[in-house]
Design a protein around this motif. Structure first.
Motif, mmCIF file in Angstrom:
data_model
loop_
_atom_site.group_PDB
_atom_site.id
_atom_site.type_symbol
_atom_site.label_atom_id
_atom_site.label_comp_id
_atom_site.label_asym_id
_atom_site.label_seq_id
_atom_site.Cartn_x
_atom_site.Cartn_y
_atom_site.Cartn_z
ATOM 1 N N SER A 35 0.963 -1.165 0.068
ATOM 2 C CA SER A 35 0.038 0.123 -0.242
ATOM 3 C C SER A 35 0.717 1.045 0.249
ATOM 4 C CB SER A 35 -0.952 0.134 1.206
ATOM 5 O OG SER A 35 -1.943 -1.003 1.003
ATOM 6 N N ASN A 36 1.675 1.369 0.879
ATOM 7 C CA ASN A 36 2.721 2.544 0.950
ATOM 8 C C ASN A 36 3.983 1.795 1.750
ATOM 9 O OD1 ASN A 36 0.633 4.917 0.467
ATOM 10 N ND2 ASN A 36 -0.384 3.553 1.991
ATOM 11 N N ALA A 37 5.038 2.574 1.398
ATOM 12 C CA ALA A 37 6.220 2.071 2.120
ATOM 13 C C ALA A 37 6.480 3.025 3.351
ATOM 14 C CB ALA A 37 7.588 2.280 1.464
ATOM 15 N N LEU A 38 6.912 2.656 4.346
ATOM 16 C CA LEU A 38 7.712 3.493 5.427
ATOM 17 C C LEU A 38 8.669 4.416 4.701
ATOM 18 C CD1 LEU A 38 8.286 1.344 8.349
ATOM 19 C CD2 LEU A 38 6.193 2.651 7.775
ATOM 20 N N LEU A 39 8.650 5.902 5.195
ATOM 21 C CA LEU A 39 9.965 6.585 4.598
ATOM 22 C C LEU A 39 11.132 6.474 5.416
ATOM 23 C CD1 LEU A 39 7.727 9.997 4.116
ATOM 24 C CD2 LEU A 39 8.535 8.349 2.290
ATOM 25 N N PRO A 40 12.389 6.526 4.570
ATOM 26 C CA PRO A 40 13.615 6.472 5.456
ATOM 27 C C PRO A 40 13.804 7.959 6.184
ATOM 28 C CG PRO A 40 13.782 5.832 3.177
ATOM 29 C CD PRO A 40 12.394 6.224 3.233
ATOM 30 N N ALA A 41 14.768 7.750 7.123
ATOM 31 C CA ALA A 41 15.153 8.959 7.851
ATOM 32 C C ALA A 41 15.607 10.234 6.889
ATOM 33 C CB ALA A 41 15.884 8.756 9.219
ATOM 34 N N ARG A 42 16.479 9.626 6.058
ATOM 35 C CA ARG A 42 17.051 10.591 5.072
ATOM 36 C C ARG A 42 15.976 11.189 4.236
ATOM 37 N NH1 ARG A 42 20.980 6.844 1.512
ATOM 38 N NH2 ARG A 42 21.365 5.914 3.619
ATOM 39 N N TRP A 188 12.251 -4.097 -5.567
ATOM 40 C CA TRP A 188 12.658 -5.607 -5.131
ATOM 41 C C TRP A 188 12.858 -6.543 -6.138
ATOM 42 C CZ3 TRP A 188 10.138 -10.168 -6.264
ATOM 43 C CH2 TRP A 188 8.717 -9.863 -6.385
ATOM 44 N N LEU A 189 12.264 -6.354 -7.234
ATOM 45 C CA LEU A 189 12.262 -7.302 -8.271
ATOM 46 C C LEU A 189 13.279 -6.512 -9.653
ATOM 47 C CD1 LEU A 189 11.179 -9.917 -9.770
ATOM 48 C CD2 LEU A 189 9.576 -8.693 -10.812
ATOM 49 N N PRO A 190 14.342 -7.067 -9.968
ATOM 50 C CA PRO A 190 15.142 -6.655 -10.998
ATOM 51 C C PRO A 190 14.353 -6.157 -12.361
ATOM 52 C CG PRO A 190 16.315 -8.550 -9.943
ATOM 53 C CD PRO A 190 14.725 -8.618 -9.560
ATOM 54 N N MET A 191 14.670 -5.310 -12.894
ATOM 55 C CA MET A 191 13.977 -4.912 -14.196
ATOM 56 C C MET A 191 15.080 -4.846 -15.248
ATOM 57 S SD MET A 191 11.397 -1.600 -13.079
ATOM 58 C CE MET A 191 12.616 -0.698 -12.308
ATOM 59 N N ALA A 192 14.507 -5.090 -16.585
ATOM 60 C CA ALA A 192 15.280 -5.247 -17.673
ATOM 61 C C ALA A 192 14.779 -4.347 -18.672
ATOM 62 C CB ALA A 192 15.439 -6.599 -18.232
ATOM 63 N N ALA A 193 15.519 -3.660 -19.615
ATOM 64 C CA ALA A 193 15.251 -2.582 -20.476
ATOM 65 C C ALA A 193 14.127 -3.239 -21.652
ATOM 66 C CB ALA A 193 16.565 -2.174 -21.374
ATOM 67 N N GLY A 199 7.009 0.964 -19.901
ATOM 68 C CA GLY A 199 6.939 0.548 -18.629
ATOM 69 C C GLY A 199 6.901 1.550 -17.518
ATOM 70 N N VAL A 200 6.097 1.564 -16.540
ATOM 71 C CA VAL A 200 5.531 2.624 -15.806
ATOM 72 C C VAL A 200 5.879 2.145 -14.224
ATOM 73 C CG1 VAL A 200 3.203 1.947 -15.596
ATOM 74 C CG2 VAL A 200 3.858 4.425 -15.489
ATOM 75 N N SER A 201 5.711 3.093 -13.514
ATOM 76 C CA SER A 201 5.791 2.802 -11.978
ATOM 77 C C SER A 201 5.774 4.133 -11.230
ATOM 78 C CB SER A 201 7.185 2.215 -11.520
ATOM 79 O OG SER A 201 7.087 1.967 -10.037
ATOM 80 N N ILE A 202 4.909 3.939 -10.093
ATOM 81 C CA ILE A 202 4.891 4.852 -8.917
ATOM 82 C C ILE A 202 5.954 4.713 -8.076
ATOM 83 C CG2 ILE A 202 2.507 5.842 -9.141
ATOM 84 C CD1 ILE A 202 3.482 3.126 -6.742
ATOM 85 N N THR A 203 6.212 5.485 -7.261
ATOM 86 C CA THR A 203 7.457 5.541 -6.291
ATOM 87 C C THR A 203 7.238 5.286 -4.689
ATOM 88 O OG1 THR A 203 7.748 7.748 -6.242
ATOM 89 C CG2 THR A 203 9.016 6.599 -7.990
ATOM 90 N N PHE A 204 5.873 5.308 -4.317
ATOM 91 C CA PHE A 204 5.822 5.402 -2.901
ATOM 92 C C PHE A 204 5.422 3.803 -2.127
ATOM 93 C CE2 PHE A 204 1.835 5.965 -4.906
ATOM 94 C CZ PHE A 204 0.750 5.071 -4.302
ATOM 95 N N LYS A 205 5.770 2.924 -2.984
ATOM 96 C CA LYS A 205 5.856 1.586 -2.520
ATOM 97 C C LYS A 205 7.154 1.086 -2.331
ATOM 98 C CE LYS A 205 1.381 0.746 -4.587
ATOM 99 N NZ LYS A 205 0.196 0.974 -3.532
ATOM 100 N N TRP A 206 7.792 0.101 -3.133
ATOM 101 C CA TRP A 206 8.916 -0.471 -2.690
ATOM 102 C C TRP A 206 10.042 -0.025 -2.935
ATOM 103 C CZ3 TRP A 206 7.685 -5.256 -0.506
ATOM 104 C CH2 TRP A 206 6.347 -5.675 -0.810
ATOM 105 N N LEU A 207 9.727 1.356 -3.515
ATOM 106 C CA LEU A 207 11.001 2.535 -4.002
ATOM 107 C C LEU A 207 11.159 3.409 -2.722
ATOM 108 C CD1 LEU A 207 10.831 2.980 -7.603
ATOM 109 C CD2 LEU A 207 12.632 1.677 -6.542
#
Length: 362
Positions: A35-42, A188-193, A199-207
């Motif tokens: 759903s949503n990742a925790l945010l790193p301190a940085r 978490w899953l390697p991507m290939a060109a 290819g599309v992705s939001i960034t608030f989950k595993w990133l």
């Protein structure tokens, strides 16, 4: 972290643990990255710095530089040159762009029950033939006349993984393009060109990023896309494209940019730096070890999850109704399609898994 990361991690494992401990301090048992990742301190610090910069009236140049740093970092994760990456805000925005590129009557093949942001813009067109089949039959269902196959790399509801290599070959065999959402995979899953055409992705989950950023990877020749959403940031020289028609669109995928949410990209830059420091392969090994521990524990409880081998998302039929009760107990999971969905990421431990299993054993 009880050594749940397999492989050669003496030394690197300690680095992994130290990095994670320095960045995350959850106050509950958080098993809801899908759903949503925790945010790193940085990342939190970078967001605060960006807000302070704006509050003090300083120049925004560093924030625009963050956008370009994020574009380059995502390109490295995706295995493509930065020139093939567009920066925007949502998956639905880019699905709409792809939908707009199709001629009336074109057939779009989709997976049943996929996430709405991957599907709905095609239905909203009203003049496309949208066909849905079970995920397991997606590749075999490509046929002459299929213009596009749209699917998530990993299903949000239950973690099932699409065989992109098989799908790509089936699509190419019939002259169809592929549009793949990596929102539940990137990080978490390697991507290939060559996984797909678009290819599309939001960034608030595993990133691990804030809400408000998304990336689209396009072919070198931009495929069939027309930048119908182009504004000033899509110009080859953005600051010379502020008034009137854009005189020259960017000669890179930046022509598909939308005006960036600068604070979000400031935070995301820090998040992507952490992902690269840890390494996707290391994160994947950690996440999957925890998911497999959960699956093994479910078996002892007589529960069978939706089959999703190799995925950190585990969905248990019939237990979604327990989500409020688990939340009260300080365990964050999701109720998706009536299933209890637990998702395991780098800040989780074996103790987190065992706490959830104990709660389910009741």
């Amino acid at each position: 972290m009880d050594g749940e990361i397999p492989g050669p991690h003496s030394g690197p494992m300690e680095t992994f643990e130290n990095l994670v401990r320095a960045e995350f301090a959850p106050k509950n048992t958080y098993l809801n990255t899908a759903s949503n990742a925790l945010l790193p301190a940085r990342t939190v610090a970078a967001l605060q710095d960006a807000v302070r910069l704006r509050a003090e009236g300083r120049a925004l140049d560093p924030l625009f530089a963050d956008v370009e740093a994020c574009r380059a970092a995502y390109a490295r994760l995706a295995g493509v040159p930065a020139e093939r990456v567009a920066a925007g805000a949502t998956v639905a925005l880019y699905t709409s762009l792809v939908a707009a590129s199709l001629p009336p009557g074109a057939e779009v093949l989709t997976a049943e029950g996929d996430f709405s942001s991957v599907l709905n813009p095609f239905h909203a067109r009203g003049d496309l033939k949208v066909r849905a089949v079970p995920l397991e039959r997606l590749a075999e269902s490509v046929r002459p006349g299929t213009a596009l196959v749209a699917v998530s790399a990993v299903q949000s509801a239950d973690g099932r993984i699409t065989d992109l290599a098989v799908l790509r070959e089936a699509a190419r065999g019939h002259g169809a393009r592929t549009y793949v959402d990596f929102s539940q995979a990137a990080g978490w899953l390697p991507m290939a060109a060559d996984d797909c055409d678009y290819g599309v992705s939001i960034t608030f989950k595993w990133l691990l990023g804030p809400h408000g950023a998304a990336f689209l990877v396009v072919p070198e020749d931009f495929g069939d896309l027309t930048p119908v959403q182009a504004g000033w940031v899509a110009g080859e020289n953005p600051w010379e494209s502020c008034y009137g028609p854009v005189p020259e669109l960017a000669r890179s995928a930046r022509r598909f940019d939308s005006s960036p949410a600068l604070f979000d990209y400031a935070g995301l830059r820090a998040s992507l730096e952490l992902v690269e420091e840890l390494g996707v392969d290391t994160v994947r090994a950690h996440d999957l070890a925890l998911a497999d521990r959960f699956r093994a524990g479910l078996a002892t409880l007589g529960r069978t999850p939706v089959p999703s081998p190799g995925s950190p998302i585990v969905s248990v039929p019939g237990l979604g109704c327990l989500q409020p009760e688990l939340a009260e107990a300080g365990i964050a999971v999701s109720n998706r399609a009536g299933n209890l969905r637990a998702s395991f990421h780098l800040y989780n431990t074996a103790a987190d898994v065992d706490r959830l299993l104990d709660a389910l054993s009741g």
